[in-house]
Enzyme design. Structure first.
Site, PDB file in Angstrom:
ATOM      1  N   ASP A   1       0.924  -1.165  -0.106  1.00  0.00           N
ATOM      2  CA  ASP A   1       0.019  -0.003  -0.025  1.00  0.00           C
ATOM      3  C   ASP A   1       0.949   1.312  -0.243  1.00  0.00           C
ATOM      4  O   ASP A   1       0.824   2.159  -0.878  1.00  0.00           O
ATOM      5  CB  ASP A   1      -1.010  -0.002   1.292  1.00  0.00           C
TER       6      ASP A   1
ATOM      7  N   ARG B   1      -8.296  10.513 -13.624  1.00  0.00           N
ATOM      8  CA  ARG B   1      -7.936  10.389 -12.344  1.00  0.00           C
ATOM      9  C   ARG B   1      -7.405   9.051 -11.737  1.00  0.00           C
ATOM     10  O   ARG B   1      -7.172   8.765 -10.380  1.00  0.00           O
ATOM     11  CB  ARG B   1      -9.052  10.911 -11.414  1.00  0.00           C
ATOM     12  N   LYS B   2      -7.119   8.055 -12.688  1.00  0.00           N
ATOM     13  CA  LYS B   2      -6.885   6.460 -12.250  1.00  0.00           C
ATOM     14  C   LYS B   2      -5.464   6.295 -12.704  1.00  0.00           C
ATOM     15  O   LYS B   2      -5.183   6.265 -14.060  1.00  0.00           O
ATOM     16  CB  LYS B   2      -7.986   5.627 -12.841  1.00  0.00           C
TER      17      LYS B   2
END
Ligand SMILES: CCCCCCCCCCCCCCCC(=O)SCCNC(=O)CCNC(=O)[C@H](O)C(C)(C)COP(=O)(O)OP(=O)(O)OC[C@H]1O[C@@H](n2cnc3c(N)ncnc32)[C@H](O)[C@@H]1OP(=O)(O)O
Length: 162
Positions: A86, A131-132
């Site tokens: 992450d 935005r990805k």
């Protein structure tokens, strides 16, 4: 027990040096104290992490999983592996110039990861669509792949940036 050169007793020095063509990446200067959960204790017994960029600016890390990351006896907790992915894959998007949060993180755990071992996280920003931002990464040591992940990062709306 005889420790291999890649195993380290807690408290002992850990070799987090990078590959010859990597340069040290100063993550705190980019994102401040936001990385405390994984990177906040560089001499502690949880994670010890050092980030680098290669010649093509891809972000990589050397990571030591300390005794406090233990899940199955002698091996890292899946959540510890997920936390590293992450942070590392999200940071890769930040390092590429995108102010993001992680929207989706898909991890395959391929082999149990022995604790007190230095492993490598390699990452690639593979696509940018609006935005990805899609970042792929793999956590490995030598020929052993411990985990691979696909991380969908979403740029933060202007009104939510502080
Ligand atoms: C706060 C500022 C200071 C920061 C200071 C420095 C921070 C420095 C960090 C350093 C490195 C980071 C390392 C740790 C990274 C984390 O751990 S971040 C923490 C964990 N993540 C979160 O808490 C995120 C929680 N989720 C959210 O906040 C919101 O759902 C999101 C992700 C911002 C998206 O919400 P939104 O802005 O309203 O956007 P939304 O319109 O829903 O989606 C935009 C697009 O993305 C797609 N999408 C969104 N979510 C998903 C999903 N889960 N799956 C598939 N598609 C999705 C949508 O379908 C949409 O696609 P299009 O329709 O445009 O084709």
């Amino acid at each position: 027990m005889t420790a291999s050169s890649e195993e380290h007793a807690a408290g002992a020095a850990v070799d987090l040096s990078g590959a010859p063509d990597w340069t040290l990446f100063d993550a705190p200067s980019l994102v401040g104290d936001s990385l405390r959960f994984v990177s906040g204790q560089p001499d502690g017994d949880r994670f010890r992490v050092r980030y680098f960029r290669d010649a093509e600016q891809h972000l990589h890390a050397r990571i030591w999983f300390g005794p406090e990351t233990e899940g199955p006896p002698g091996h890292a907790h899946g959540g510890a592996v997920a936390a590293v992915m992450d942070e590392g894959l999200g940071l890769a998007a930040w390092a590429a110039g995108y102010a993001i949060v992680v929207g989706n993180l898909n991890i395959s755990f391929r082999a149990m990861l022995p604790i007190q071992k230095v492993v490598t996280l390699e990452s690639r920003v593979v696509s940018v669509e609006g935005r990805k931002i899609m970042v792929h990464g793999r956590l490995f040591c030598g020929d052993t792949l411990f985990a691979e992940g696909q991380c969908l990062c979403i740029t933060i709306k202007k009104e939510n940036q502080s």
